[in-house]
Structures are given as structure tokens and as C-alpha cells.
Design an enzyme around this catalytic site. Structure first.
Site, short mmCIF file in Angstrom:
data_model
loop_
_atom_site.label_atom_id
_atom_site.label_comp_id
_atom_site.label_asym_id
_atom_site.label_seq_id
_atom_site.Cartn_x
_atom_site.Cartn_y
_atom_site.Cartn_z
N GLY B 46 9.56 11.77 -5.13
CA GLY B 46 8.80 11.94 -6.36
C GLY B 46 7.40 11.39 -6.25
N GLY B 48 5.12 11.96 -4.19
CA GLY B 48 4.09 12.91 -3.77
C GLY B 48 3.73 12.79 -2.31
CB SER B 49 5.30 11.04 0.57
OG SER B 49 6.56 11.67 0.46
CE LYS B 285 -6.43 -1.35 1.33
NZ LYS B 285 -6.86 -2.76 1.11
CD GLU B 289 7.36 -1.45 -2.72
OE1 GLU B 289 8.35 -2.19 -2.87
OE2 GLU B 289 6.72 -1.35 -1.65
#
Lengths: 484, 338, 162
Positions: B46, B48-49, B285, B289
Site C-alpha cells: 500500500g 506505493g513502492s 532516503k 515509518e
């Protein structure tokens, strides 16, 4: 004369397989689903250079059309449904498990318990978690048996019919109690403190001696859950070459494959793990749950087996966030410079280690905050309790310690009659600052983020709501968010 | 009566695993028309990677995001990946993807160089073309180069690479070492209204200034910040798993486990700090989280600013806040109310 | 067993199911319309939201038998072969969905809202989404997208995707 040789009568396969009573499903006809013919590719996806573009997501359109396939949307011919029986008791010795009545139920195709698992332990670091609890139960969500049946309802009913004889033990629930040496070990003979970490930089006694004020703070955070909208889901199936394919919501398929290989005692090349798009992870889907169990059920029945956690399963049988008990002691000069910081963290590590090692390390490393402090002593300990296992959850201890060190910082600011912004700017990391572990930091922008946030917010002066904030609020009276 | 307050919190957060190797591998292959495929073992959960990785590969090859097809999450066909965890995907998997794309690019340069009459190191890839640096009119469409590689040279462009952040193990006595390749930083400032008759805390507005290095996709960074803040609001004010005296959860359901709905979200202002990390892909980067790390602290500091009570345990439920307000009132000498 | 006939997405579909079957299970398992999701099965999360006779409901709380003879709109019925629905387009343009699991439920709640209130305020939008839980997005870009879709459906020009 040509007489045809007598051919043995063919036996129809359907006559040799015993029929199970099953609720017949209507034959599925093609659903009415629109696949809009015209695909308009948004401009941002067609631009070069690609980095920096506000490109729409690869899966955005499919999500909106409801065409993204999650694991529960997948279905295979002959698929069975599995349910896991949960212990319902936080600490117990299992005296016996009687599955006979469940196995005899019409529609039940297989039942497995811990004794059917070739290597009944796993874990990202300490391998202290059983695939199915067999001799001991360590938390109320421990799985003690699994059933595969032709419908979910039959599987759930069969779970009720499995009789487990428990010798109920007194659970350890308070992490501070668990910390004490005299408290019986949850995983005896292993100690309750199963990991510790220390960070020592400089000399804190010297630092406190050089301080004008010593401030203490004590903070606690609670256990919370990831609540991904999609519950954990798995489908397992074998082929005739002895290869198992497992569809799973796992966020770490390489690790998952290694865990399945180890627990089932089969070579890695015989395992295929496929993750579809997952409906939210946040850390809770980063280790195996039912995968080996479903693989066993599928092997036993010769059919694909699916299991989807219920929402209560999500809470009691998947990992949660570590509650933390945090003690801070800071020495500061009267002009707001921090000289020394002493920290003790106690993490409630739940029933199994899971991702506690990483959480412990991160929490300890980050616990002093993004500040230049020459003298630091931080110790952190994680203890077992008989509560739901605590594992990876977005932030690995950082949200908890940030709550502590930033509340603490404001308390210090109040004591010194300083603006919370100023005291942070005085102490925050710069480019090249040395971290508590002695690492030289690059691409540091704490102060930039403080100043930019303060400006966008309209932070001005100490404790007063200012004109800037009011103006910003007026511009956004209709509630829209503001873009950079 | 409602009291308005504001509070800030800043934070730092690492990218990747603590010391331990957490590699990612990636494979990029180019098709005969100049579009490409990326194979990655990571899982889209979720955040979006897959879109971000497509953008990174596209950038390296000088093509557009839509030209990159991403295949993911199958241990049979995609290379290993440590996984979608620890905010590592943009940085670690992104670096691997970029390096794999770079290998493809260099293969294309080797094929295009003699065709354009130059050395391979005089070429660059941009706008769907392989171009001689400084001489934009001397170029070939990337698809023509890829096709030439396949049908003439006999070397279809494909590249694989892996990446692992450089770390140094921590000393067991002092904890000294280099546990992570890089860190990100952020500040969030919250504005709240606290009702002193009910203890209810309403979060009006949060301004979040986040560092993620180069934002590969600013729209998706905003999405992560907004989502992280919603988790942070829940962590600060609502969520709690409760146990009975026997160690069983009392509220394992969404009726009694309170988490933020659309009615609980504040107005969110997202600011991305200008930054560039030379160790990340194109300076990026990560951000997954960090977005929820400072939220609770900012809200709790705002509560203190509003009503002068320091809540030291989460969640700051209305009962807790009200009790603290009462306790503070009882402790004060009687005053004539303003 | 009960026999249920419903008008789903404009097409009459029939199934014979055990009486305790919910509308959600009927849609997902009998009609293979897996767009509506199972998030909690007890009406707390809204991932199963569909529109029955014009009203948004949690399909896990409605028995299939109760839906007999009614009009049901699921996410699969919003787009046509010619175009995606403006709400779906706005959600795509604004990256309003991340993991996407809550998406069908949210979009149908939005559709029900816009069918009743073509020009909703932000509080009205928040209220309409109040029964749909989302853990990924914080709802911010959903509210934005619904405002854009509302403008589009009222015939005003679409905002440029910025």
C-alpha cells in the site's frame, strides 16, 4: 479375422473418490465487470525525468475499480477452508488434545496439531514461537490445532469440537513484575529478560555534575495493533512434484520461504511464495503465521487450502506494538544546553520474541532524541509476559521513545521558561554531529524541519496563538489541505 | 469550555535494519521498443513502492514512469528482497533497482557508441533517447538501440544488482558503532482544542515537515505523512488493547478498539524538507515509518499548552485528561474565576 | 436453503444459498463479485459497503434473503465500458487509495453522498465516510478527490492534476 482386443473397462475417477457431503455452489458465470476500453495515461506518468513527478500509482486505477486481487479474492478448484483453534487461556500446560470428534464430522477433511509439524519453532531472531502450540501455551491467541473443511462454517464448528485438556497456570502480565528475578520465568528455564542493550557515551556523572538542573520524567505507552484492513490470508497448494505454492500476505517472502523450509523440513527450491498486493502491513505481516499449517493441511488433503484471519484473530493472534515503560533523567544548564541524559526502557515483550530484538535496539539507539548530548547512558530490557506477542509495528519503538523524549523536552523548556522551539534549536543535531552510538551523521536537517514547520504553522513567541496561525486557518476555511 | 493549545515534536529515524545485512536484489530488462521490466522481490503493501521503483528505473534509463512494468513478490521469478519493512524499500531496493538499470544503460551505451561514432562514456540517456553529451541532435531512440542489441549484436540488455547499506556492528558493552546507513528527520506541530468539562481532545491541525532526501514522488510522500499522522492520532488519543486479569484481550474487535475515522482527522499541512542524501538512489532516503513517530508527542505537548496538564501515559483518553484537569484544579488554591 | 434473486449492477442474478448467508458472501462467493471486501464481518469497518435501493449499507449485516428483489450496486457496477466513474478517476488522480482494500467501500459511500448532496461541505464528506475505516491514507486525499469528483459531476471543469 480382425477381432478387437478386449479393453479393460475404464473406471470413472468419480466412482473411486468417496463423495463428501458438500453444499453445492451455483456454477459461476462470468460476472458483470466493466473493463473501460479507453485508458487515459495521466501526464505525470509520461514525463521525463521520472524522479520528482507526482505520478499516479501503478495500481491506482485497479484499486478504484475493485479489480485488485487480494488473497481472499482468489479461489482454486476444490479449495478447502481452514480455521485455527485458539487457546483462549494465557498460560497453560497442554495435557492432551482430542481431535477424534472433529475428524469424524462430515465435511472435515483434515486436522493437524503441533505434533504434525516437523520442526515446530520459528522466529525472526529467537526461534521461540511454535507453529502450533503443543506442550505449552504462552498467550491466549496461541494456535493449538487446525482444521481444513469444505466450508468455513464446518471448519469453525470442528474447532469447537476439538477438546484440549489444559493445566492452567498463573499468567505473568505486568512487565515490571516480569523484570524481577524472583518472578517465575514465562519460558522457564530461560530468564524473563530475554534481551538487553546498553549505550554508553561520555560520563553521565560528570555531565550531571556540570548541570544546573536535573529533570526527571516517567512515561508509559500502551499496546496497540496494526489493524490492516485486509486480515492475514494464506492459500497453500501442492503439485505432483512435491512443490508447494503458498499465496500469502507476507511482506517478507524470502524470509517466509526460509521459515517454511525449516519448519516443514523441505528444500527451499520446493517452495514458491507469492504475495499479491497486500491490504496493509505496517509491520504485522512480516513473519509467518499459518503458512506451514496450511501447507500441511494441503498435503494431507491433496487440495488447495485457504485461511483468512477473522478480525478477532488479527488482534489476538498476530503481533502488536511493544508497550514501553520509560524513565528519563536529564541534566541541563540554565541556558538550556543538555549535559547528560540517563534513560531506562522496559519493553513488554509479550509471549514470544518476534521482532523484539530490533525494537529493543532501535528504541535504545533513538531514545536520547535527535540532540547533541555528550554524556549518555541508555539501557533497555525486553521481558516476556503472557500477553499477545509484540513484534514489528511501524516505528519499532521510535513512536514510544519520541513521546517520552519530546514530552520531557517540553517539561525542561517549561522549567527554564524557554520557548519549546528555542530549546530544541539549541540542542538539535547538525550536519556531521555524532550520534549516541558514535556515528557521524550526514544529510542532517532537524533544525531545518523545526524552522520550516514553525513557519508553516505560524509559531511565534511562547505559548500564544498568533496572527500567522489565524491567517493560515482563514485561508483554509473550507478545510482543504495546503500543498507545498 | 474549550482551550486551544499547540505543541511540537521533532524526531530522527533510521533507514534499514539495525546493523544486520538486509540486502535487496533487482533485475531490469529492456524490451525492443525502449520500455523496460523491473523484477523485484519486494511486496507492495500500500505504500506505493512499486510506483517509486518504476520511477527510479525510468530515471536511470531516461524513459517515463509508465514505460516501466514492475513484476514483484514471487520467489520463483523475482530476485530476493529482505522485504517491505523498516522503511527500507526506497533506499535499499531503490538502490538495487537503480544499479540494475545502470547496467542496462551501460550495455545500451556499448551498442549505441559505434553507431553514433563516439565512445560509450560520451553518451547519456534522456527523453527516451541515447544522446551524445552536449550534442542533442546526435541521438538514437532507445528502442532502436535495444532492438539493435537484440537482433544485430545479439546481446539483449539485462542487468541485475544488489545493495546492502554499510554498517558497523555495535560494541556489546558501550553500544558504539554504525547501526544504520542513514537517518531521516522531521518535526510535527499540532494544534488542539481541549474541553475542560469532558477531557475531549480535538486535533484541529497538524503541520508536518518531513525529510525523505529527494522525494521520488511528492504525492505519495504526502500520502504517507497523512496516513502516518492518522495512526499517530490514534496512538495518542484512542487506541489501546485491554487485557483482563487472566491475560485475555477484552476488546479484540473494531467496535471496542477505537481508531481514527474520517471524523477524527485534523487538517494536515505537509512540507517536504529540501535534502539530498548521496548514499540513496538519486538522493532519496525513505518515509514510511517516520510519519507517525512525532505525532503523539506533538499532540500531548499541545494538551499541556492548552490546559497545563502533563499526561505521561498513552492513550490520552478523555477520562485521563479530565481526571488530570480535575486533579490540577483540586491542587490549586481557590481563585476567583476570570 | 433459500433462493434469492437480486438486480446487481443492472443484471438479474439468482442463487440458492443457506439462509444465514450474508449479502456480502452472496456477492463474493456466488456471483464472483469480489470488489466488496470482508474486513470484519460485523459491520464495524465498512469495507463491504454496497448501495441497496439507493442507500449505502454494510453488506455483511444484510442477509442475502433480505436483498431478494432489490437493486444492488457494487463497485463493479460504477464504471462502464466507455469510461471510469468520475469518483474513480478523481481517486486515481489524487492517489487517494494506497493499499486499496477500503477503496470500494469508500467510493460507494462517496457515490451515495454525491447522489444526495451534489455540493457537499467537508464536514458532510467526513460524515459520509464516517463508517469506512482506512488505516493507510488518513482520509485526506479521499476528501480532496470527492470534492474534485463533485465539481466534475456538476459539470464544472476538472482541476488539473498537480
Amino acid at each position: 479375422m480382425d477381432k478387437k482386443p478386449k479393453v479393460a473397462e475404464k473406471v470413472s475417477p468419480a466412482e473411486t473418490v468417496p463423495r463428501e457431503p458438500s453444499i453445492l455452489r451455483e456454477s459461476v458465470i462470468a460476472p458483470l465487470v466493466a473493463y473501460p476500453i479507453e485508458v487515459v495515461v495521466p501526464k505525470a506518468r509520461q514525463q521525463t525525468p521520472a524522479v520528482g513527478q507526482r505520478a499516479t500509482r501503478l495500481d491506482g486505477r485497479l484499486h478504484g475499480l475493485g479489480q485488485t486481487s487480494y488473497i481472499d479474492d482468489l479461489s482454486f478448484p476444490g479449495m478447502l477452508y481452514a480455521k485455527i483453534k485458539r487457546a483462549g487461556v494465557a498460560s497453560a500446560r497442554i495435557k492432551s488434545i482430542d481431535t477424534k470428534e472433529a475428524e469424524a464430522m462430515p465435511g472435515v477433511m483434515a486436522v493437524v496439531t503441533g505434533k504434525d509439524v516437523p520442526c515446530n519453532s520459528f522466529g525472526p531472531s529467537l526461534k521461540d514461537q511454535p507453529v502450533l502450540a503443543y506442550e505449552r501455551v504462552f498467550h491466549a491467541g496461541d494456535g493449538v490445532a487446525a482444521v481444513a473443511a469444505v466450508t468455513e462454517q464446518i471448519a469453525a464448528e470442528a474447532c469447537e469440537k476439538i477438546k484440549v485438556d489444559y493445566e492452567v497456570l498463573t499468567p505473568v502480565l505486568d512487565p515490571l513484575e516480569s523484570l524481577k528475578l524472583e518472578t517465575p520465568g514465562v519460558h522457564a528455564p530461560a530468564a524473563n529478560i530475554y534481551q538487553s542493550k546498553i549505550i554508553k557515551k561520555g560520563d553521565i556523572e560528570k555531565g550531571f555534575a556540570a548541570s544546573d538542573h536535573i529533570v526527571e520524567g516517567h512515561f508509559r505507552t500502551q499496546m496497540v495493533e496494526h489493524v490492516p484492513l485486509e486480515p492475514h490470508a494464506t492459500i497453500a497448494m501442492w503439485d505432483a512434484n512435491g512443490r508447494v505454492t503458498i499465496y500469502s500476505t507476507l511482506g517478507r517472502i524470502t524470509l517466509g520461504r526460509a521459515d517454511v523450509a525449516r519448519t516443514l523440513g523441505i528444500p527451499i527450491s520446493r517452495i514458491r511464495i507469492v504475495a499479491t498486493i497486500v491490504g496493509g502491513n505496517f509491520g504485522g505481516k512480516n513473519e509467518i503465521t499459518t503458512e506451514p499449517v496450511l501447507a500441511l493441511l494441503s498435503k494431507k488433503t491433496g487440495r488447495p487450502v485457504k485461511s483468512v484471519f477473522t478480525r478477532p484473530d488479527e488482534f489476538i493472534a498476530s503481533t502488536t506494538r511493544h508497550p514501553l515503560i520509560m524513565d528519563y533523567k536529564t541534566g541541563v544548564t540554565k541556558d538550556g544546553r543538555i549535559q547528560a541524559r540517563k534513560i531506562r526502557l522496559v519493553l513488554d515483550g509479550g509471549a514470544y520474541c518476534s521482532w523484539s530484538e530490533t525494537t529493543l535496539s532501535k528504541a535504545c539507539i533513538l531514545s536520547a532524541g535527535p540532540y547533541n548530548i555528550e554524556n549518555i547512558f541508555a539501557e533497555a530490557h525486553v521481558v516476556y509476559t503472557n500477553k499477545t506477542m509484540t513484534g514489528a509495528m511501524r516505528g519499532f519503538g521510535a513512536p514510544q521513545v519520541c513521546f517520552a523524549y519530546e514530552s520531557h523536552m517540553d517539561d525542561i523548556a517549561t522549567l527554564l521558561n524557554m520557548d519549546p522551539l528555542d530549546i530544541r534549536l539549541i540542542n538539535a543535531f547538525n550536519e556531521g554531529s555524532i550520534s549516541p552510538t558514535g556515528q557521524k551523521l550526514q544529510s542532517v536537517v532537524v533544525k531545518e524541519s523545526l524552522l520550516r514547520a514553525a513557519e508553516r504553522f505560524g509559531w511565534n513567541g511562547k505559548g500564544s496563538t498568533n496572527a500567522g496561525a489565524k491567517l493560515l486557518a482563514k485561508e483554509n476555511a473550507n478545510g482543504n489541505t495546503v500543498r507545498v | 469550555m474549550k482551550h486551544r493549545g499547540r505543541g511540537m515534536a521533532c524526531m530522527w529515524y533510521p533507514i534499514g535494519f539495525t546493523v544486520a545485512a538486509n540486502p535487496s536484489s533487482a533485475v531490469v530488462k529492456m524490451d525492443e521498443d525502449g520500455t523496460a521490466t523491473l523484477l523485484t522481490g519486494t511486496v507492495e503493501t500500500g505504500q506505493g513502492s512499486l510506483t517509486i521503483l518504476a520511477q527510479i528505473v525510468a530515471q536511470e534509463l531516461g524513459i517515463a514512469t509508465d514505460d516501466v512494468n514492475v513484476v514483484s513478490a514471487d520467489t520463483d521469478s523475482t530476485p530476493m528482497d529482505t522485504g517491505a519493512i523498516a522503511s527500507r524499500t526506497t533506499y535499499v531496493t531503490g538502490n538495487a533497482a537503480r544499479l540494475a538499470a545502470e547496467k542496462v544503460k551501460l550495455m545500451l551505451f556499448d551498442v549505441a557508441a559505434p553507431l553514433l561514432g563516439v565512445k560509450a562514456n560520451q553518451l547519456e540517456a534522456k527523453d527516451h533517447k541515447i544522446v551524445v553529451k552536449g550534442y542533442p541532435q546526435r541521438n538514437m531512440h532507445i528502442g532502436d538501440v535495444a532492438n539493435h542489441a537484440r537482433v544485430v549484436t545479439g546481446e539483449p540488455p539485462i542487468g541485475s544488482a544488489s545493495f546492502n547499506p554499510a554498517t558497523v556492528a555495535l560494541d556489546p558493552e558501550t553500544g558504539q558503532g554504525k547501526p544504520f546507513g542513514t537517518y531521516v528527520y522531521a518535526t510535527q506541530i499540532a494544534e488542539v482544542d481541549v474541553d475542560d468539562e469532558t477531557g475531549d481532545v480535538e486535533v484541529i491541525r497538524i503541520v508536518a515537515s518531513h525529510d525523505c532526501g529527494t522525494p521520488i514522488n511528492p504525492m505519495l510522500v504526502e500520502g504517507q505523512v497523512e496516513g502516518g499522522i492518522s495512526m499517530g492520532v490514534g496512538f495518542a488519543l484512542q487506541e489501546e488493547i485491554l487485557f483482563d486479569s487472566q491475560g485475555r484481550q477484552i476488546n479484540p474487535n473494531l467496535t471496542n478498539y477505537i481508531m481514527p475515522t474520517s471524523l477524527d482527522m485534523p487538517e494536515v499541512v505537509v512540507d517536504i524538507v529540501d535534502n539530498y542524501d548521496p548514499t540513496g538512489p538519486f538522493g532519496a532516503k525513505g518515509v514510511g515509518e517516520p510519519t507517525l513517530v512525532p505525532t503523539a508527542a506533538a499532540i500531548l505537548n499541545a494538551i499541556y499548552n492548552a490546559v497545563g496538564v502533563r499526561i505521561t501515559s498513552l492513550p490520552a483518553t478523555p477520562e485521563k485528561v479530565f481526571a488530570a484537569i480535575q486533579a490540577k484544579r483540586d491542587a490549586q488554591p481557590k481563585q476567583i474565576t476570570a | 436453503m433459500v433462493t434469492v434473486t437480486i438486480n446487481v449492477n443492472g443484471e438479474k442474478r439468482t442463487a440458492t444459498v443457506p439462509p444465514e448467508t450474508t449479502l456480502l458472501r452472496l456477492l463474493r462467493e456466488n456471483f464472483n463479485l469480489t470488489g466488496s471486501k470482508l474486513g470484519c464481518d460485523v459491520g464495524d469497518c465498512g469495507a463491504c459497503t454496497v448501495i441497496v435501493d439507493g442507500k449505502p449499507i454494510n453488506s455483511c449485516l444484510m442477509l442475502a434473503a433480505q436483498a431478494d428483489g432489490r437493486d444492488v450496486l457494487t463497485i463493479e457496477g460504477l464504471a462502464t465500458m466507455d469510461r471510469v466513474h468520475p469518483i474513480q478517476k478523481a481517486f486515481e488522480d489524487c492517489a487517494s487509495l494506497q493499499c486499496g482494500f477500503c477503496g470500494p467501500g469508500v467510493i460507494l459511500s462517496a457515490k451515495a453522498l454525491l447522489d444526495e448532496i451534489p455540493d457537499p461541505t467537508v464536514p458532510e464528506i467526513r460524515d459520509a465516510l464516517g463508517g469506512n475505516l482506512c488505516r493507510c491514507t488518513g482520509y485526506v486525499k479521499m476528501i480532496e478527490a470527492i470534492q474534485i469528483a463533485a465539481r466534475n459531476m456538476r459539470g464544472e471543469p476538472l482541476e488539473v492534476n498537480r
